[in-house]
Design a protein around this motif. Structure first.
Motif, PDB file in Angstrom:
ATOM      1  N   LYS A 129       5.849 -13.133  -1.993  1.00  0.00           N
ATOM      2  CA  LYS A 129       6.047 -13.808  -0.572  1.00  0.00           C
ATOM      3  C   LYS A 129       7.068 -14.774  -0.687  1.00  0.00           C
ATOM      4  O   LYS A 129       7.954 -14.645   0.394  1.00  0.00           O
ATOM      5  N   SER A 130       7.094 -15.643  -1.636  1.00  0.00           N
ATOM      6  CA  SER A 130       8.036 -16.702  -1.603  1.00  0.00           C
ATOM      7  C   SER A 130       9.338 -16.204  -1.716  1.00  0.00           C
ATOM      8  O   SER A 130      10.433 -16.570  -1.105  1.00  0.00           O
ATOM      9  N   THR A 131       9.602 -15.240  -2.541  1.00  0.00           N
ATOM     10  CA  THR A 131      10.828 -14.626  -2.811  1.00  0.00           C
ATOM     11  C   THR A 131      11.499 -13.907  -1.542  1.00  0.00           C
ATOM     12  O   THR A 131      12.527 -13.978  -1.420  1.00  0.00           O
ATOM     13  N   GLU A 161       3.799 -21.029   2.626  1.00  0.00           N
ATOM     14  CA  GLU A 161       2.507 -21.735   2.201  1.00  0.00           C
ATOM     15  C   GLU A 161       2.644 -23.355   2.394  1.00  0.00           C
ATOM     16  O   GLU A 161       2.365 -24.038   1.303  1.00  0.00           O
ATOM     17  N   SER A 168      -1.127 -14.271  -5.541  1.00  0.00           N
ATOM     18  CA  SER A 168      -0.038 -15.232  -6.456  1.00  0.00           C
ATOM     19  C   SER A 168       0.785 -14.144  -7.124  1.00  0.00           C
ATOM     20  O   SER A 168       0.367 -13.620  -7.891  1.00  0.00           O
ATOM     21  N   GLY A 169       2.179 -14.403  -6.843  1.00  0.00           N
ATOM     22  CA  GLY A 169       3.175 -13.515  -7.630  1.00  0.00           C
ATOM     23  C   GLY A 169       3.641 -12.077  -7.158  1.00  0.00           C
ATOM     24  O   GLY A 169       4.291 -11.533  -7.463  1.00  0.00           O
TER      25      GLY A 169
HETATM   26  N1  ATP Z   1      13.810 -18.001  -9.948  1.00  0.00           N
HETATM   27  C1  ATP Z   1      12.985 -17.093 -10.603  1.00  0.00           C
HETATM   28  N2  ATP Z   1      13.093 -16.617 -11.988  1.00  0.00           N
HETATM   29  C2  ATP Z   1      12.458 -15.896 -12.299  1.00  0.00           C
HETATM   30  N3  ATP Z   1      11.299 -15.294 -11.916  1.00  0.00           N
HETATM   31  C3  ATP Z   1      10.873 -15.741 -10.840  1.00  0.00           C
HETATM   32  C4  ATP Z   1      11.639 -16.731 -10.012  1.00  0.00           C
HETATM   33  N4  ATP Z   1      10.977 -16.869  -8.677  1.00  0.00           N
HETATM   34  C5  ATP Z   1       9.974 -16.171  -8.768  1.00  0.00           C
HETATM   35  N5  ATP Z   1       9.924 -15.573  -9.753  1.00  0.00           N
HETATM   36  C6  ATP Z   1       8.716 -14.443 -10.313  1.00  0.00           C
HETATM   37  O1  ATP Z   1       8.683 -13.647  -9.026  1.00  0.00           O
HETATM   38  C7  ATP Z   1       7.453 -13.045  -8.928  1.00  0.00           C
HETATM   39  C8  ATP Z   1       7.091 -13.499  -7.480  1.00  0.00           C
HETATM   40  O2  ATP Z   1       6.949 -14.931  -7.267  1.00  0.00           O
HETATM   41  P1  ATP Z   1       7.037 -15.484  -5.852  1.00  0.00           P
HETATM   42  O3  ATP Z   1       7.219 -16.812  -5.624  1.00  0.00           O
HETATM   43  O4  ATP Z   1       7.682 -14.738  -4.636  1.00  0.00           O
HETATM   44  O5  ATP Z   1       5.359 -15.042  -5.345  1.00  0.00           O
HETATM   45  P2  ATP Z   1       4.415 -15.724  -4.110  1.00  0.00           P
HETATM   46  O6  ATP Z   1       3.921 -14.418  -3.630  1.00  0.00           O
HETATM   47  O7  ATP Z   1       5.142 -16.546  -3.503  1.00  0.00           O
HETATM   48  O8  ATP Z   1       3.280 -16.273  -5.076  1.00  0.00           O
HETATM   49  P3  ATP Z   1       2.496 -17.354  -4.796  1.00  0.00           P
HETATM   50  O9  ATP Z   1       1.424 -17.230  -4.007  1.00  0.00           O
HETATM   51  O10 ATP Z   1       1.779 -17.993  -6.136  1.00  0.00           O
HETATM   52  O11 ATP Z   1       3.438 -18.732  -4.327  1.00  0.00           O
HETATM   53  C9  ATP Z   1       6.499 -13.976  -9.906  1.00  0.00           C
HETATM   54  O12 ATP Z   1       6.034 -13.383 -10.923  1.00  0.00           O
HETATM   55  C10 ATP Z   1       7.525 -15.058 -10.310  1.00  0.00           C
HETATM   56  O13 ATP Z   1       7.130 -15.455 -11.449  1.00  0.00           O
END
Ligand code: ATP
Ligand code: MG
Lengths: 254, 290
Positions: A49-51, A171, A45-46
């Motif tokens: 991936k989503s980004t 996800e 998590s973090g």
């Molecule tokens: N709009 C935003 N503004 C500030 N920080 C953000 C924003 N979107 C994501 N983050 C930060 O970027 C990092 C990566 O987030 P992301 O959502 O891409 O992770 P992830 O791999 O998808 O996690 P998860 O498995 O929990 O979905 C995290 O630390 C999150 O807090």
């Protein structure tokens, strides 16, 4: 449209970096997805991936690097983002169906308003898709009358109705009760069989092993390793990947 | 002075915030219902007794509740009320459109659109700051006095313009609160399908926002309907002005009571309707929360 990259590449990401303020979320991602290929993104998590998915769909502006989709650099200046998004579908963890519209109207909104299809043609195409995924009898329901699994399948159908070249899934089973996960994953398997190019962020390792051509492990904004599911999930090279997988196994998700 | 602006402009009904007190206990609650009725009769009976037995009551009764004047004035005063009806129906239709346009302009993101947001904000601030009667007077007396060729000089027209400008400012705030209450993921989902910024607003965000703001919107309309009486300052013979004229002719204030009755008949049912809508929304969001 300029011809860039190899023609068989549906998606090419080069040196992609992205920060939110002082937080570096993606630190130089390189990734090439071939046409008809399915890639699963795994990572804590973090890890970003989503980004990454949101950047590919231009929902987030990027800091550096470039993204090429179907031979066109979508991160170039003066790109029509609405046009780019038409050819890339994305499905979110939280479904994000439009609650004020019936299932059929959720699906036909973009084909009608963006592609200019007339209502009859759009509804016929939508009904075909709904039938294919066993949702035909729900076409006139409002989203809040559907189960989570049905809502997520409708969200997938809504993305498919735009006939995307590339489908991004973020996800899509994380918000579902365990007994509803299978019906959604079956839809994705069926899409993979049909040759849909997909980039999938997932926590379901069994599913990744099953459906992915390659699995990529993301760690703190870097892609530490990528390869066939058997290699990454069974014999990871990187200690961090091993660590991550051990934690997943401990949590009973493999 | 009748009316001085909307009561709860801009407020979105709170989402299922605990139980609200009912007007009367549920009819099923026999004992509670009985107590409520008895205590109501006692309180209002006492109040009525105090008023009727006061020293000045006979004179007040004669000048405000005179049956003969009531009968003689009723037709003219109620006829004048149609001017108010026309005024608020037209204004409401215009306000619904103008208020939405302003709200959408204020909600559009992007650095390049800053001047538009600025203008829209200045408009809202201006018309929310000024007392209604002042805007009506300035437009109704001021603009015709300019004697600009082609501009209407009709008082009704300027009264309509003034009420529309005033209430569009309030209503745009209501709309905007509604737009802001729609989660950004809805717009993101629409954009991800290729809809443009404006299409996402039009087909996804605004339709959901409007449903949520119907009760506060109706509240503002109650204010608008009452404020139609303010345009009497321009000499428009609407219900309040007609009552004034009758009062001057009969040396009796019963026509004012007629005016009050008319506004009560219009506004009380609407206030009940708003209340009912708010309760229904609360029930729904309590039931449908997923
Ligand atoms: N709009 C935003 N503004 C500030 N920080 C953000 C924003 N979107 C994501 N983050 C930060 O970027 C990092 C990566 O987030 P992301 O959502 O891409 O992770 P992830 O791999 O998808 O996690 P998860 O498995 O929990 O979905 C995290 O630390 C999150 O807090
Ligand atoms: Mg995520």
């Amino acid at each position: 449209m300029r011809a860039e990259g190899r023609a068989s590449e549906a998606l090419l990401v080069e040196g992609l970096t992205k920060s939110f303020g002082s937080l570096a979320v993606l630190r130089g991602i390189d990734l090439a997805v071939a046409e008809h290929e399915v890639i699963c993104l795994i990572g804590a998590s973090g890890s970003g991936k989503s980004t990454l998915l949101r950047c590919v769909n231009l929902l987030e502006p990027i800091d550096a690097g470039r993204i090429v989709v179907g031979g066109q650099e979508i991160t170039a200046a003066r790109v029509d983002v609405d046009r780019v998004r038409r050819s890339i579908g994305i499905v979110f963890q939280a479904f994000n169906l439009f609650p004020h519209l019936r299932v059929i109207d959720n699906i036909t909104l973009a084909p009608r308003r963006v592609l200019g299809r007339d209502r009859g043609a759009a509804e016929a195409a939508a009904t075909d898709l709904l039938r294919r995924f066993g949702l035909e009898d729900k076409r006139l329901e409002y989203p809040d009358r559907l189960s989570g699994g049905q809502q997520q399948r409708v969200a997938i159908v809504r993305a498919l109705a735009m006939e995307p070249q590339l489908l991004l899934l973020d996800e899509i089973t994380s918000a579902l009760d365990p007994e509803l996960i299978a019906e959604v994953l079956d839809v994705v398997r069926e899409l993979a069989r049909g040759g849909m190019t997909m980039l999938i962020a997932t926590h379901e390792m069994g599913f990744a092993r099953d459906v992915a051509d390659r699995v990529a492990f993301l760690d703190q904004g870097r892609m530490l390793e990528i390869g066939p599911p058997a290699a990454i999930l069974s014999e990871p090279r990187e200690p961090r990947t091993r660590q991550f997988l051990q934690r997943v196994i401990a949590a009973g998700r493999l | 002075m009748i009316g001085s602006g909307p009561a709860e402009s801009g407020s979105i009904p709170p989402v299922a915030a605990g139980r609200r007190a009912r007007l009367l206990p549920a009819p099923g609650d026999r004992r509670g219902f009985g107590i409520a009725i008895v205590s109501t009769v006692i309180v209002f009976g006492l109040l009525g007794f105090v008023i009727v037995s006061s020293a000045g009551w006979p004179r007040v009764q004669q000048s405000f509740f005179d049956p003969a004047t009531f009968e003689a004035s009723w037709p003219r005063v109620t006829r004048a009320f149609w001017v108010n009806v026309q005024l608020f129906l037209l204004a409401e239709a215009l306000v619904l459109v103008l208020g939405l346009v302003i709200a959408v302009l204020r909600s559009l993101p992007g650095a390049a659109l800053a001047p538009i947001r600025l203008l829209a904000t200045a408009y809202v601030d201006l018309f929310r700051a000024l007392p209604g009667i002042l805007v009506i007077s300035m437009l109704g007396f001021g603009v015709p006095a300019l004697r600009i060729e082609g501009l209407p000089t009709d008082e009704f027209f300027w009264a309509l313009v003034a009420l529309t400008l005033l209430y569009s400012a309030y209503v745009s705030e209501v709309y905007r609160a509604g737009i802001d209450s729609i989660h950004p993921s809805q717009a993101a989902a629409a954009r991800s399908l290729g809809l443009s910024q404006l299409q996402a607003m039009r087909f996804v965000v605004v339709p959901q926002a409007i449903r949520r703001v119907i009760p506060p919107l109706l509240n503002d309309f109650i204010g608008l309907q009452k404020d139609t009486a303010l345009v009497s300052v321009l000499g428009v013979v609407e219900v309040f002005r007609a009552a004034q004229i009758r009062q001057a002719a009969t040396f009796n204030s019963t026509p004012y009571v007629i005016t009050a009755i008319i506004f009560l008949l219009l506004t009380v049912p609407m206030a009940r309707l708003v209340d009912w809508l708010v309760r229904r929304q609360q029930r729904r969001s309590a039931a449908g929360a997923r």
